[in-house]
Design a protein around this motif. Structure first.
Motif, PDB file in Angstrom:
ATOM      1  N   ARG A  26      51.231  59.667  78.310  1.00 38.59           N
ATOM      2  CA  ARG A  26      49.876  59.006  78.412  1.00 38.59           C
ATOM      3  C   ARG A  26      48.793  59.521  77.317  1.00 38.59           C
ATOM      4  N   GLY A  27      49.300  59.950  76.183  1.00 37.87           N
ATOM      5  CA  GLY A  27      48.251  60.564  75.359  1.00 37.87           C
ATOM      6  C   GLY A  27      47.715  59.328  74.537  1.00 37.87           C
ATOM      7  N   THR A  28      46.399  59.591  73.872  1.00 40.19           N
ATOM      8  CA  THR A  28      45.763  58.657  73.283  1.00 40.19           C
ATOM      9  C   THR A  28      45.934  58.932  71.809  1.00 40.19           C
ATOM     10  N   VAL A  29      46.560  57.937  70.987  1.00 38.88           N
ATOM     11  CA  VAL A  29      46.894  57.901  69.697  1.00 38.88           C
ATOM     12  C   VAL A  29      45.695  56.979  68.995  1.00 38.88           C
ATOM     13  N   ILE A  30      45.020  57.950  68.027  1.00 38.85           N
ATOM     14  CA  ILE A  30      43.973  57.359  67.376  1.00 38.85           C
ATOM     15  C   ILE A  30      44.464  57.179  66.075  1.00 38.85           C
ATOM     16  N   ILE A  31      44.197  56.027  65.380  1.00 40.10           N
ATOM     17  CA  ILE A  31      44.529  55.602  64.134  1.00 40.10           C
ATOM     18  C   ILE A  31      43.299  55.959  63.211  1.00 40.10           C
ATOM     19  N   ALA A  32      43.499  56.894  62.201  1.00 36.78           N
ATOM     20  CA  ALA A  32      42.556  57.110  61.343  1.00 36.78           C
ATOM     21  C   ALA A  32      42.773  56.897  59.832  1.00 36.78           C
ATOM     22  N   GLY A  33      41.875  56.135  59.216  1.00 35.97           N
ATOM     23  CA  GLY A  33      42.301  55.690  57.606  1.00 35.97           C
ATOM     24  C   GLY A  33      41.066  56.205  56.597  1.00 35.97           C
ATOM     25  N   LEU A  34      41.615  56.127  55.345  1.00 36.73           N
ATOM     26  CA  LEU A  34      40.505  56.048  54.303  1.00 36.73           C
ATOM     27  C   LEU A  34      39.738  54.910  54.224  1.00 36.73           C
ATOM     28  N   SER A  35      40.044  53.570  54.976  1.00 34.33           N
ATOM     29  CA  SER A  35      39.172  52.468  54.926  1.00 34.33           C
ATOM     30  C   SER A  35      39.489  51.744  56.246  1.00 34.33           C
ATOM     31  N   VAL A  36      38.629  50.994  56.587  1.00 38.93           N
ATOM     32  CA  VAL A  36      38.739  50.204  57.762  1.00 38.93           C
ATOM     33  C   VAL A  36      40.140  49.628  57.873  1.00 38.93           C
ATOM     34  N   ASN A  37      40.514  48.631  57.021  1.00 37.30           N
ATOM     35  CA  ASN A  37      41.762  47.875  56.880  1.00 37.30           C
ATOM     36  C   ASN A  37      42.773  48.532  56.282  1.00 37.30           C
ATOM     37  N   GLN A  38      43.724  49.040  57.102  1.00 31.16           N
ATOM     38  CA  GLN A  38      44.896  49.723  56.547  1.00 31.16           C
ATOM     39  C   GLN A  38      46.010  48.903  56.053  1.00 31.16           C
ATOM     40  N   THR A  39      46.305  49.332  54.944  1.00 33.18           N
ATOM     41  CA  THR A  39      47.559  48.475  54.062  1.00 33.18           C
ATOM     42  C   THR A  39      48.745  49.239  54.752  1.00 33.18           C
ATOM     43  N   THR A  40      49.867  48.617  55.433  1.00 33.98           N
ATOM     44  CA  THR A  40      50.870  49.270  55.950  1.00 33.98           C
ATOM     45  C   THR A  40      52.271  48.641  55.008  1.00 33.98           C
ATOM     46  N   THR A  41      53.164  49.233  55.037  1.00 33.59           N
ATOM     47  CA  THR A  41      54.553  48.731  54.394  1.00 33.59           C
ATOM     48  C   THR A  41      55.113  47.220  54.866  1.00 33.59           C
ATOM     49  N   GLU A  42      54.442  47.255  56.104  1.00 32.50           N
ATOM     50  CA  GLU A  42      54.736  45.963  56.862  1.00 32.50           C
ATOM     51  C   GLU A  42      53.986  44.861  56.833  1.00 32.50           C
ATOM     52  N   GLY A  43      52.453  45.242  56.484  1.00 31.23           N
ATOM     53  CA  GLY A  43      51.315  44.166  56.507  1.00 31.23           C
ATOM     54  C   GLY A  43      50.002  45.040  56.381  1.00 31.23           C
ATOM     55  N   SER A  44      49.285  44.870  57.709  1.00 36.16           N
ATOM     56  CA  SER A  44      48.002  45.742  57.613  1.00 36.16           C
ATOM     57  C   SER A  44      47.553  45.939  59.116  1.00 36.16           C
ATOM     58  N   ILE A  45      46.755  46.915  59.289  1.00 35.02           N
ATOM     59  CA  ILE A  45      46.424  47.354  60.564  1.00 35.02           C
ATOM     60  C   ILE A  45      44.855  47.707  60.708  1.00 35.02           C
ATOM     61  N   MET A  46      44.033  47.591  61.592  1.00 37.45           N
ATOM     62  CA  MET A  46      42.631  48.024  61.831  1.00 37.45           C
ATOM     63  C   MET A  46      42.671  49.518  62.241  1.00 37.45           C
ATOM     64  N   THR A  47      41.844  50.314  61.650  1.00 36.90           N
ATOM     65  CA  THR A  47      41.769  51.849  62.004  1.00 36.90           C
ATOM     66  C   THR A  47      40.860  51.841  63.194  1.00 36.90           C
ATOM     67  N   ASP A  48      40.866  52.794  63.723  1.00 36.17           N
ATOM     68  CA  ASP A  48      40.072  53.223  64.930  1.00 36.17           C
ATOM     69  C   ASP A  48      38.839  54.102  64.265  1.00 36.17           C
ATOM     70  N   LEU A  49      39.142  54.930  63.424  1.00 43.01           N
ATOM     71  CA  LEU A  49      37.865  55.472  62.775  1.00 43.01           C
ATOM     72  C   LEU A  49      38.221  55.714  61.513  1.00 43.01           C
ATOM     73  N   LEU A  50      37.081  55.999  60.653  1.00 44.65           N
ATOM     74  CA  LEU A  50      37.322  56.615  59.176  1.00 44.65           C
ATOM     75  C   LEU A  50      37.533  57.871  59.193  1.00 44.65           C
ATOM     76  N   ILE A  51      38.509  58.433  58.375  1.00 40.03           N
ATOM     77  CA  ILE A  51      38.555  59.998  58.011  1.00 40.03           C
ATOM     78  C   ILE A  51      37.390  60.494  57.851  1.00 40.03           C
ATOM     79  N   SER A  52      36.636  60.028  56.908  1.00 45.27           N
ATOM     80  CA  SER A  52      35.435  60.517  56.433  1.00 45.27           C
ATOM     81  C   SER A  52      34.295  60.654  57.837  1.00 45.27           C
ATOM     82  N   ASP A  53      34.543  59.993  58.813  1.00 41.61           N
ATOM     83  CA  ASP A  53      33.642  60.081  59.992  1.00 41.61           C
ATOM     84  C   ASP A  53      34.027  61.117  60.851  1.00 41.61           C
ATOM     85  N   ILE A  54      35.106  61.798  60.466  1.00 37.82           N
ATOM     86  CA  ILE A  54      35.529  62.942  61.384  1.00 37.82           C
ATOM     87  C   ILE A  54      35.009  64.366  61.286  1.00 37.82           C
TER      88      ILE A  54
END
Length: 266
Positions: A26-54
């Motif tokens: 029951r943990g909370t997994v937060i996706i952080a990225g260098l940009s809002v829309n992250q490119t993945t090896t399978e497609g793309s996904i939206m991040t929860d926050l920017l790394i620069s905002d941490i």
């Protein structure tokens, strides 16, 4: 339990594979990225926050760095390096899968540490001062966890254990009256139906806070996550149970004084 994942061009399989098991705690997994829309090896996904905002990495319990093509971009980002330094200084769990371990290596986290990895990047990690453990799927060395994909279940359990989370055990003592006395049975059920492969107990007598071992019993697995053993007829007195459980990965965990009960007051 809050975890953050540093992602940019990452392996979505790594992300979903680990998240599936971490969700069991029951943990909370937060996706952080260098940009809002992250490119993945399978497609793309939206991040929860920017790394620069941490601002403070200590708001989180662990960092998981998946594999894929993210390593060069993350290694070039100074904010990522600062956050990893802070996380390491504060003793946060930092896990890397596949190419994610290259980010750990760039941050100096692999130096002097044992590690697991796929063969294609072993040379990079040993050059960074790492100690390769051949054929290991997952290696935990202090707060640094490394894994080769796709060992998502194994690394998820390693992260949970490093954070102090584990399965719980429910112990039930049942009894029935027979001609010779009271016949007792112990049943132990794990909250995780999959992780325990073997279980035994130490049954001890308890007198004036002193434990005296009576016998060790190997429990029989009756169903997924459920182990039981008939203890036979017990003499009047006080008893305490210790449990030894072996996981499917060969890790042994001992829990003491998990159950106290009395015979003669039924």
């Amino acid at each position: 339990m809050r975890k953050i994942k540093f992602d940019d061009g990452y392996s979505e399989s790594d992300f979903l594979g680990v998240k599936k098991y971490l969700d069991q705690w029951r943990g909370t997994v937060i996706i952080a990225g260098l940009s809002v829309n992250q490119t993945t090896t399978e497609g793309s996904i939206m991040t929860d926050l920017l790394i620069s905002d941490i601002d403070k990495i200590t708001h989180y319990d662990a960092i998981v760095i998946p594999g894929g093509e993210l390593a060069p971009a993350l290694n070039a980002d100074q904010h990522v390096g600062r956050l990893l330094d802070e996380a390491d200084d504060q003793g946060l769990v930092i896990a890397g899968i596949g190419n994610g371990t290259l980010v750990q290596a760039k941050g100096g986290l692999i130096s002097g540490k044992m590690f697991a990895s796929q063969s294609s990047i072993v040379a990079n990690l040993t050059a960074a001062g790492g100690i390769y453990i051949d054929e290991a799927a997952v290696v935990t060395d202090g707060t640094i966890i490394t894994a080769s994909p796709p060992n998502y279940e194994e690394i998820s359990y390693a992260i949970a254990n490093a954070l102090g989370y584990s399965y719980t055990l429910a112990i039930d003592i049942s009894f029935e009256k027979v001609d010779q006395g009271w016949n007792y049975t112990i049943t132990v059920e794990s909250s995780d139906k999959h992780i325990v492969s073997r279980m035994s107990i130490n049954l001890s007598s308890l007198a004036s806070s002193e434990k005296t071992l009576i016998e060790t019993f190997n429990l029989t697995q009756e169903s997924e996550g459920v182990f039981a053993k008939n203890l036979g007829i017990l003499a009047n007195g006080y008893y305490v149970v210790d449990i030894e459980a072996e996981s499917i990965y060969g890790n042994i965990e001992v829990r003491t004084d998990v159950k106290e009960f009395s015979v003669g007051s039924n």
